[in-house]
Design an enzyme around this catalytic site. Structure first.
Site, short mmCIF file in Angstrom:
data_model
loop_
_atom_site.label_atom_id
_atom_site.label_comp_id
_atom_site.label_asym_id
_atom_site.label_seq_id
_atom_site.Cartn_x
_atom_site.Cartn_y
_atom_site.Cartn_z
N ARG A 46 -36.89 47.18 39.05
CA ARG A 46 -36.13 46.23 39.33
C ARG A 46 -35.91 45.71 40.78
O ARG A 46 -35.22 44.42 41.14
CB ARG A 46 -34.64 47.39 39.57
CG ARG A 46 -33.21 46.84 40.34
CD ARG A 46 -31.89 46.88 39.93
NE ARG A 46 -32.24 49.12 39.55
CZ ARG A 46 -32.04 49.35 40.73
NH1 ARG A 46 -32.54 49.33 41.56
NH2 ARG A 46 -32.53 50.99 39.85
N TYR A 98 -19.10 24.51 35.50
CA TYR A 98 -19.59 25.19 33.77
C TYR A 98 -17.97 26.33 33.73
O TYR A 98 -17.74 26.74 34.64
CB TYR A 98 -20.47 25.97 34.25
CG TYR A 98 -20.98 26.86 32.86
CD1 TYR A 98 -21.65 25.97 32.06
CD2 TYR A 98 -20.98 27.93 33.30
CE1 TYR A 98 -21.99 26.73 31.20
CE2 TYR A 98 -21.79 28.85 31.73
CZ TYR A 98 -22.32 27.76 31.43
OH TYR A 98 -22.24 29.01 29.77
N ASP A 170 -25.27 24.15 42.08
CA ASP A 170 -25.15 24.31 40.64
C ASP A 170 -26.50 23.45 40.33
O ASP A 170 -26.01 22.71 39.97
CB ASP A 170 -24.45 24.76 39.82
CG ASP A 170 -24.72 25.15 38.17
OD1 ASP A 170 -26.19 24.71 37.50
OD2 ASP A 170 -24.15 25.83 37.54
C1 LIG Z 1 -25.64 27.76 30.83
C2 LIG Z 1 -24.50 26.90 32.16
C3 LIG Z 1 -24.60 28.01 33.16
C4 LIG Z 1 -25.30 29.59 33.05
O1 LIG Z 1 -26.09 29.41 32.74
P1 LIG Z 1 -26.79 31.27 31.20
O2 LIG Z 1 -27.77 30.83 31.61
O3 LIG Z 1 -26.09 30.78 30.29
O4 LIG Z 1 -25.74 32.31 32.06
C5 LIG Z 1 -24.37 28.02 34.19
N1 LIG Z 1 -24.50 26.84 35.06
C6 LIG Z 1 -24.37 25.67 33.81
C7 LIG Z 1 -24.31 24.17 34.16
C8 LIG Z 1 -24.54 25.50 33.05
O5 LIG Z 1 -24.87 24.19 31.77
#
Ligand SMILES: *Cc1c(COP(=O)(O)O)cnc(C)c1O
Length: 379
Positions: A46, A98, A170
């Site tokens: 971990r 998102y 993000d």
């Molecule tokens: C899909 C997505 C997420 C979430 O990611 P997962 O791998 O599905 O948990 C977060 N931000 C954006 C922009 C995404 O497209």
């Protein structure tokens, strides 16, 4: 080294023990110590695993950071980043974030006293106006999901510096191949590596990258304490995916540009959102802060009925949640990616029944266009 070369030559691409040219899958949960007072580099998986370590180093170098962290999903990465904050803290978050990020903030982190304001961060004055005494961070997506709105990264970085706030981006839609927010003064990059970085619709994975040693120590502590780590098999698949990132991203973009231009000409299509189009309101700003436009095109049909019919009649793109894969994926944000948003918030964000999001895959763009034309013409 240019990013296209770095993708293949990060310094971690071979196994230091055997010289194997792909990093082995170290399927081990614990590592034997040489003696009682001589712990090795790895103890319990971990905390660290060599396969995961190689992936973490690769994403750190690609993003221009110093420390990378691999998580069990994009949401695990994003949620682990939110664990940096405490009850009573406030975050300013972009309004068409998102759907899963919206959900975790408004239905889980709210229970622990984390306060959030959602604002249109494309307008820096709105973002500045939402900052309160207890604001700790600005969180954004650029291009945003699903409307591909562009936020000024350098502008956000300087606003945050002035106010002493952390900045989190993000970067899922762009990947470090096109856009590297850390190099533009932002603090934390998050990824759903499920999408372009993995690229093959075969894993769920998340990543975070920082360049500040104190922030790295805090996220390392959270990763080890909270424990939402990525397993070695998925780390291997993700590294395998990243190897072809350059050719995939270039091809996705070429296809997306062709599809976006074609959509603009169609009488049933009311509006096309793609940052590569000169008519896109964020086109010039995006060009300043990223080197490409990506592979996601959103568009509005004249009516919700037409949108539903297109979604039902196309044959090449998979009607599915997700994006950024080798195969095209078409989705309906209203009932799919953004279903977790309350209707009035969704409406305000422009996520309505006429909106379609298309992740342009690696198929021949001519075939995709013919398929879309067929889906529209038979209406
Ligand atoms: C899909 C997505 C997420 C979430 O990611 P997962 O791998 O599905 O948990 C977060 N931000 C954006 C922009 C995404 O497209």
């Amino acid at each position: 080294m240019k990013i296209g070369t770095k993708i293949l030559h990060t310094g971690k691409e071979t196994d230091p023990v055997t010289g194997a040219v792909s990093v082995p899958i170290y399927q081990a949960s614990t590592f034997k110590q040489a003696s009682l007072d001589k712990p090795g580099e790895y103890d319990y998986a971990r905390s660290g695993n060599p396969t995961r370590g190689a992936l973490e180093e690769i994403i750190a170098r690609l993003e221009g950071g110093t420390h990378g962290f691999a998580f069990a999903s994009g949401m695990a990465a994003i949620s682990s980043i939110f664990l940096l904050f405490s009850a009573g803290d406030h975050l300013v978050v972009c309004s068409d974030v998102y759907g899963g990020t919206y959900r975790v903030l408004t239905r889980l982190f709210n229970r622990f006293g984390l306060d959030v304001s959602f604002v249109d961060t494309t307008d820096l004055q709105q973002a500045a106006g939402a900052i309160k005494e207890n604001t700790r961070a600005l969180y954004l997506e650029t291009p945003s999901n699903p409307l591909l709105k562009i936020t000024d990264l350098a502008g956000v970085a300087s606003l945050a510096k002035e106010k002493g706030l952390l900045t989190i981006v993000d970067n899922t839609f762009m990947t470090p191949y096109w856009q590297r927010p850390l190099e533009q003064g932002l603090d934390i990059v998050a990824h759903s590596a499920t999408k372009y970085l993995g690229g093959h619709s075969d894993i769920i994975a998340g990543l975070a990258v920082v360049k500040d040693p104190n922030l790295a120590r805090e996220i390392k502590f959270i990763q080890n304490s909270f424990g939402a780590v990525l397993g070695p098999q998925d780390c291997y698949l993700l590294m395998r995916g990243i190897k072809t990132l350059k050719v995939r991203m270039e091809q996705h973009q070429q296809g997306a540009m062709a599809v976006a231009r074609w959509l603009q000409e169609q009488p049933g299509v009311k509006e096309v959102y793609y940052p590569g189009l000169p008519e896109h309101p964020g086109h010039m700003l995006h060009k300043k802060q990223a080197s490409g436009f990506g592979g996601i095109v959103s568009f509005r049909m004249e009516t919700p009925e037409l949108a539903r019919q297109v979604l039902e009649r196309v044959q090449i793109p998979a009607l599915a949640v997700s994006l950024g894969a080798v195969e095209s994926i078409i989705s309906y944000p209203l009932t799919m990616s953004h279903a977790a948003m309350p209707p009035e918030i969704r409406q305000k964000a422009g996520i309505t029944g006429d909106l379609i999001r298309l992740s342009v895959g690696l198929e021949d763009p001519g075939d995709l266009i013919a398929d879309l034309a067929h889906a529209m013409s038979s209406i």
